[in-house]
Design a protein around this motif. Structure first.
Motif, PDB file in Angstrom:
ATOM      1  N   PRO A  46       0.884  -1.497  -0.022  1.00 27.65           N
ATOM      2  CA  PRO A  46       0.022  -0.085   0.069  1.00 27.65           C
ATOM      3  C   PRO A  46       0.742   1.296   0.208  1.00 27.65           C
ATOM      4  O   PRO A  46       1.773   1.032   0.554  1.00 27.65           O
ATOM      5  N   PRO A  47      -0.106   2.540  -0.439  1.00 24.22           N
ATOM      6  CA  PRO A  47       1.673   3.300  -0.710  1.00 24.22           C
ATOM      7  C   PRO A  47       1.328   4.167   0.847  1.00 24.22           C
ATOM      8  O   PRO A  47       2.601   4.774   0.752  1.00 24.22           O
ATOM      9  N   ASP A  48       0.633   3.413   1.910  1.00 26.56           N
ATOM     10  CA  ASP A  48       0.900   4.055   3.068  1.00 26.56           C
ATOM     11  C   ASP A  48       1.986   3.183   3.677  1.00 26.56           C
ATOM     12  O   ASP A  48       2.416   3.923   4.433  1.00 26.56           O
ATOM     13  N   MET A  49       3.015   2.827   3.163  1.00 27.43           N
ATOM     14  CA  MET A  49       3.981   2.094   3.340  1.00 27.43           C
ATOM     15  C   MET A  49       5.127   3.221   2.627  1.00 27.43           C
ATOM     16  O   MET A  49       6.418   2.326   3.098  1.00 27.43           O
ATOM     17  N   ALA A  50       5.470   3.705   1.660  1.00 29.27           N
ATOM     18  CA  ALA A  50       6.121   3.856   0.383  1.00 29.27           C
ATOM     19  C   ALA A  50       7.330   4.864   1.945  1.00 29.27           C
ATOM     20  O   ALA A  50       8.813   4.414   1.461  1.00 29.27           O
ATOM     21  N   ALA A  51       7.084   5.280   2.670  1.00 31.37           N
ATOM     22  CA  ALA A  51       8.402   5.847   3.825  1.00 31.37           C
ATOM     23  C   ALA A  51       8.748   4.832   4.417  1.00 31.37           C
ATOM     24  O   ALA A  51      10.128   5.303   5.014  1.00 31.37           O
ATOM     25  N   GLN A  52       8.244   3.682   4.724  1.00 30.35           N
ATOM     26  CA  GLN A  52       8.500   3.027   5.228  1.00 30.35           C
ATOM     27  C   GLN A  52       9.619   2.016   4.521  1.00 30.35           C
ATOM     28  O   GLN A  52      11.054   1.674   5.062  1.00 30.35           O
ATOM     29  N   ILE A  53       9.647   1.850   3.667  1.00 28.67           N
ATOM     30  CA  ILE A  53      10.578   0.835   2.263  1.00 28.67           C
ATOM     31  C   ILE A  53      11.519   2.244   2.381  1.00 28.67           C
ATOM     32  O   ILE A  53      13.013   1.818   1.860  1.00 28.67           O
ATOM     33  N   ARG A  54      10.955   3.010   1.995  1.00 24.57           N
ATOM     34  CA  ARG A  54      12.352   4.145   1.911  1.00 24.57           C
ATOM     35  C   ARG A  54      13.662   4.715   2.874  1.00 24.57           C
ATOM     36  O   ARG A  54      14.291   4.673   2.792  1.00 24.57           O
ATOM     37  N   GLY A  55      12.970   4.060   3.906  1.00 21.49           N
ATOM     38  CA  GLY A  55      13.624   3.962   5.250  1.00 21.49           C
ATOM     39  C   GLY A  55      14.564   3.332   5.572  1.00 21.49           C
ATOM     40  O   GLY A  55      14.918   3.145   6.507  1.00 21.49           O
ATOM     41  N   MET A  56      14.584   2.337   4.461  1.00 22.17           N
ATOM     42  CA  MET A  56      14.822   0.447   5.003  1.00 22.17           C
ATOM     43  C   MET A  56      16.300   0.941   5.453  1.00 22.17           C
ATOM     44  O   MET A  56      17.115   0.181   6.127  1.00 22.17           O
ATOM     45  N   ARG A  57      17.149   1.186   4.233  1.00 23.69           N
ATOM     46  CA  ARG A  57      18.059   1.248   3.598  1.00 23.69           C
ATOM     47  C   ARG A  57      18.801   1.531   5.123  1.00 23.69           C
ATOM     48  O   ARG A  57      20.088   1.799   5.473  1.00 23.69           O
ATOM     49  N   GLN A  58      18.572   2.829   5.726  1.00 26.57           N
ATOM     50  CA  GLN A  58      19.287   3.057   7.554  1.00 26.57           C
ATOM     51  C   GLN A  58      19.140   2.656   8.332  1.00 26.57           C
ATOM     52  O   GLN A  58      19.858   2.297   9.102  1.00 26.57           O
ATOM     53  N   LEU A  59      18.207   1.244   8.444  1.00 29.94           N
ATOM     54  CA  LEU A  59      18.944   0.128   9.182  1.00 29.94           C
ATOM     55  C   LEU A  59      19.208  -0.805   8.774  1.00 29.94           C
ATOM     56  O   LEU A  59      19.307  -2.079   9.510  1.00 29.94           O
ATOM     57  N   VAL A  60      20.207  -0.867   7.997  1.00 28.58           N
ATOM     58  CA  VAL A  60      21.017  -2.391   6.840  1.00 28.58           C
ATOM     59  C   VAL A  60      22.507  -1.346   7.479  1.00 28.58           C
ATOM     60  O   VAL A  60      22.686  -0.207   6.968  1.00 28.58           O
ATOM     61  N   PRO A  61      22.634  -2.869   8.136  1.00 26.92           N
ATOM     62  CA  PRO A  61      24.793  -2.179   8.686  1.00 26.92           C
ATOM     63  C   PRO A  61      25.436  -1.932   6.903  1.00 26.92           C
ATOM     64  O   PRO A  61      26.394  -0.430   6.999  1.00 26.92           O
ATOM     65  N   ALA A  62      25.026  -2.429   5.705  1.00 25.53           N
ATOM     66  CA  ALA A  62      25.757  -2.169   4.894  1.00 25.53           C
ATOM     67  C   ALA A  62      24.669  -0.629   4.016  1.00 25.53           C
ATOM     68  O   ALA A  62      25.504  -0.550   2.920  1.00 25.53           O
TER      69      ALA A  62
END
Length: 289
Positions: free
Chosen positions: A202-218
């Motif tokens: 859903p569109p309301d998950m877009a911000a969460q998806i875009r912020g995922m990289r910040q939670l990855v050590p890589a």
């Protein structure tokens, strides 16, 4: 430009590999890489138009693929589909159990119907495909199975139905590696991969998806071709003594801990982009690092 695989040309010459969920995402990418290495691929999925589109791509690249419309949740349909692959190709050397899917929902709001649908898609269907490949061919001739699961470590909040199903698939992998040896059965657990599947949420998950990289050590998301490379390795002769294992492709995301707030050092690793037809999901196209 052809697929830029890290593996040697001809690695899978005269081999036949089934790829479920082969009409998009990681399945499509893996099918292309296998074909680029000489394999004949049987594309399995529910939507004929998607399968045929990938079949055309593969033909344009000089490869060979057959398409097989199948709902992997239906036992009789799976049995007939595996028989059809054998009729078309004469053998089955590998199975990439990639088909699956889920929808976001907290456990308290997950109905029995929704739970069953996801479990059948992500666990029962993979079991049925693996069992039929084993019974109809691999028990007598050998082979390799790679089950695609997910980042299930420490739970899967928001998608508990999928987490439970994929954890079950990991346990199935370990059991089958014992019961079916010397047929090799392994799993690949992708983390957050920049794949077309991200556009299904859903569109309301877009911000969460875009912020995922910040939670990855890589400090980035993975690519489809990075997952495909792990799958191809486990199917290959180089993994002849690897069975019952799970290979994570996740940039160490599950290793991030609340007690250690720093996630990585701020740098990143160069992404591997082997798939010549890959495109960035729409949800990430406006995302700037």
């Amino acid at each position: 430009m052809p697929y830029q695989s890290v593996f040697r040309p001809g690695l899978f010459t005269d081999r036949v590999v089934i790829v479920t969920g082969g009409g998009s995402g990681i399945g499509r990418c893996t099918a292309h890489e296998l074909v680029s290495l000489g394999a004949r691929v049987a594309l399995v999925g529910r939507k004929p138009d998607k399968l045929q589109a990938v079949q055309r791509e593969i033909a344009e690249a000089g490869g060979e693929a057959s398409t097989h419309v199948c709902d992997i949740r239906e036992e009789d349909t799976v049995r007939v589909t595996v028989a059809a692959v054998l009729a078309a190709h004469g053998r089955i050397d590998g199975l990439v159990n990639n088909a699956g899917g889920q929808f976001p929902a907290p456990l308290a709001h997950t109905t029995a119907r929704g739970w069953d649908a996801v479990v059948r898609n992500n666990l029962t269907g993979g079991f049925l495909m693996a069992r039929e490949c084993y019974n109809q061919w691999m028990a007598q001739h050998g082979g390799a199975i790679v089950n695609i699961i997910a980042d299930i470590w420490m739970g899967m909040p928001g998608m508990g139905h999928s987490g439970a199903a994929r954890a079950g698939m990991l346990n199935f992998t370990e059991t089958a590696a014992l019961e079916w040896g010397p047929v090799r059965v392994n799993a690949v657990a992708p983390g957050w991969i920049a794949s077309s599947g991200m556009d299904q949420y859903p569109p309301d998950m877009a911000a969460q998806i875009r912020g995922m990289r910040q939670l990855v050590p890589a400090q980035r998301l993975g690519t489809e071709s990075e997952v495909s490379a792990a799958i191809v390795f486990l199917l290959s002769e180089a993994a002849a003594f690897v069975s019952g294992a799970c290979l994570r492709v996740d940039g160490a995301a599950p290793n991030a801990k609340r007690i250690w707030p720093q996630v990585g050092t701020g740098g990143t690793t160069p992404a591997f982009h082997g798939f010549h037809l890959a495109s960035l999901p729409r949800v990430l196209q406006d995302d700037k690092p």
